[in-house]
Scaffold this active site. Structure first.
Site, PDB file in Angstrom:
ATOM      1  N   ASP A 170      -5.020  -2.609  -8.519  1.00 51.62           N
ATOM      2  CA  ASP A 170      -4.869  -4.065  -7.924  1.00 51.62           C
ATOM      3  C   ASP A 170      -4.130  -4.836  -8.902  1.00 51.62           C
ATOM      4  O   ASP A 170      -4.598  -5.262  -9.785  1.00 51.62           O
ATOM      5  CB  ASP A 170      -6.196  -4.702  -7.279  1.00 51.62           C
ATOM      6  CG  ASP A 170      -5.725  -6.017  -6.658  1.00 51.62           C
ATOM      7  OD1 ASP A 170      -4.841  -6.787  -6.778  1.00 51.62           O
ATOM      8  OD2 ASP A 170      -6.866  -6.419  -5.749  1.00 51.62           O
ATOM      9  N   LYS A 195      -0.706 -14.202  -2.589  1.00 54.34           N
ATOM     10  CA  LYS A 195      -0.733 -14.931  -3.976  1.00 54.34           C
ATOM     11  C   LYS A 195       0.715 -15.083  -4.516  1.00 54.34           C
ATOM     12  O   LYS A 195       1.490 -15.740  -4.031  1.00 54.34           O
ATOM     13  CB  LYS A 195      -1.760 -14.038  -4.735  1.00 54.34           C
ATOM     14  CG  LYS A 195      -3.029 -13.714  -4.167  1.00 54.34           C
ATOM     15  CD  LYS A 195      -3.891 -14.895  -3.469  1.00 54.34           C
ATOM     16  CE  LYS A 195      -5.177 -14.479  -3.127  1.00 54.34           C
ATOM     17  NZ  LYS A 195      -5.354 -13.462  -2.025  1.00 54.34           N
TER      18      LYS A 195
END
Length: 379
Positions: A170, A195
């Protein structure tokens, strides 16, 4: 081609019908076929969409991968990876990870007979005792959320390849601008594109990037069959966000460094978690595998009480108290009751995530204004 140039041009071609320089939003659910089964590569929007295809190509290029796949959220992308597994398989995951990922693993996939081991991965060799004939996947975040621990991707990848286990990293906190896990040996890189990739807190999106053709086909089958795909407007917003990622990340890094050092010198601040400190346990690895240390950090107060933390959390004006991260605006967050509330308290405390920990996503505002805001809140 340098990354800054890739971010602007990757996956983007002038629209063939009009010459439009920006990728059109193909707001359609289906496509006309000239005869049954005869079409121009697009049949139904759950399977393919030209706006999504442009973004998937761009994401692959900026992560130095061959294939990109887009999903309706970061959790949906995580879900797709877990659907590669079958009952009885085992996963080794880092013990300091996003609460939504922990919830997905323990509340959804554990019920299907998949077993998860949550391990401190600051030393890659620590995973070896958990590897057995049933281990199919290693799952890592780096930097981790929210304690900013660093995992040595290259070392994990070496073990994964030796044991023929998939490694998924990730990369949300670092973004492709600061770190490229595929270059370090990972099999899959994941982003919550909500994000830093989107960057403006206006889209929910997730993605996977990989090199292996067979792995891509398996994950595409999941994407198409389970249907957790983003709409074209969402893909357009992420494409737009990518074009300024390098400019934004430079400012996030600059501001993050200033705020981290300022917090560390503050008389009322206890511990500051930021991987750019030279005495951070993972500093050497971070410097080796990252091109900057980013704008994410966490801290505690010397008055290490929940009441004191809540006072700070409710007293900022510029730093908004909110979930998420990676937008142009700065955010302040209480992991124990927000992003990581789904992790049992005893598990959180065991990993070092206390009730009083405060997480910051430092944006691109004037850093003096951010310092003034935090100074007034901390007192």
């Amino acid at each position: 081609m340098k990354l800054s140039t890739k971010l602007i041009h990757a996956g983007v071609e002038p629209d063939p019908s009009t010459g439009a320089i920006m990728t059109p939003i193909y707001q359609t659910s289906t496509y006309v076929q000239s005869a049954p089964g005869v079409h121009k590569g697009y049949e139904y929007a759950r399977s393919q969409n030209p706006t999504r295809a442009a973004l998937e190509a761009a994401l692959a290029q900026i992560e130095n991968g061959r294939h990109g796949l887009c999903f309706s959220s970061g959790v949906a992308a995580s879900d797709a990876v877990l659907r590669l597994l079958v009952p009885g398989d085992e996963v080794i995951a880092c013990n300091d990870l996003y609460g939504g990922t922990y919830r997905l693993f323990t509340k959804i996939f554990e019920k299907t007979g998949i077993r998860f081991h949550f391990v401190n991965m600051q030393e890659a060799e620590a995973i070896r005792p958990y590897i057995n004939a049933k281990t199919r996947l290693i799952w890592a975040e780096t930097p981790t959320n929210p304690l900013m621990n660093i995992v040595d991707i290259e070392a994990l990848a070496s073990i994964a390849k030796e044991k023929r286990i998939l490694l998924c990293v990730d990369n949300t906190f670092a973004s492709p601008y600061l770190q490229n896990p595929l270059d370090l040996g990972a099999d899959i890189v994941l982003h919550s594109a909500t994000k830093y990739l989107g960057g403006h807190s206006d889209v929910i999106h997730g993605c996977l990037v990989m090199n292996d053709d067979e792995l891509r086909e398996k994950l595409y089958f999941v994407q198409k069959s389970c249907g957790a795909v983003p709409g074209p407007q969402d893909c357009f917003l992420v494409l737009r966000g990518l074009k300024t990622l390098h400019v934004r990340m430079d400012r996030h890094c600059i501001n993050g460094e200033v705020i981290a050092h300022w917090l560390r010198s503050h008389p009322k601040v206890g511990k500051v978690y930021w991987c750019g400190f030279q005495d951070h346990p993972g500093y050497a690895i971070a410097r080796k595998q990252m091109r900057g240390f980013g704008g994410m950090m966490s801290f505690t107060l010397k008055d290490d009480s929940l009441e004191a933390a809540k006072k700070v959390l409710s007293s900022t004006r510029l730093l908004a108290l909110a979930e998420s991260l990676g937008g142009v605006e700065s955010l302040i967050n209480h992991p124990a009751s927000m992003t990581h509330a789904s992790i049992p308290r005893e598990e959180r405390l065991k990993n070092g995530l206390t009730d009083s920990l405060i997480r910051l996503s430092i944006g691109i505002e004037d850093v003096d204004d951010l310092k003034a805001d935090l100074s007034e809140a901390i007192g």
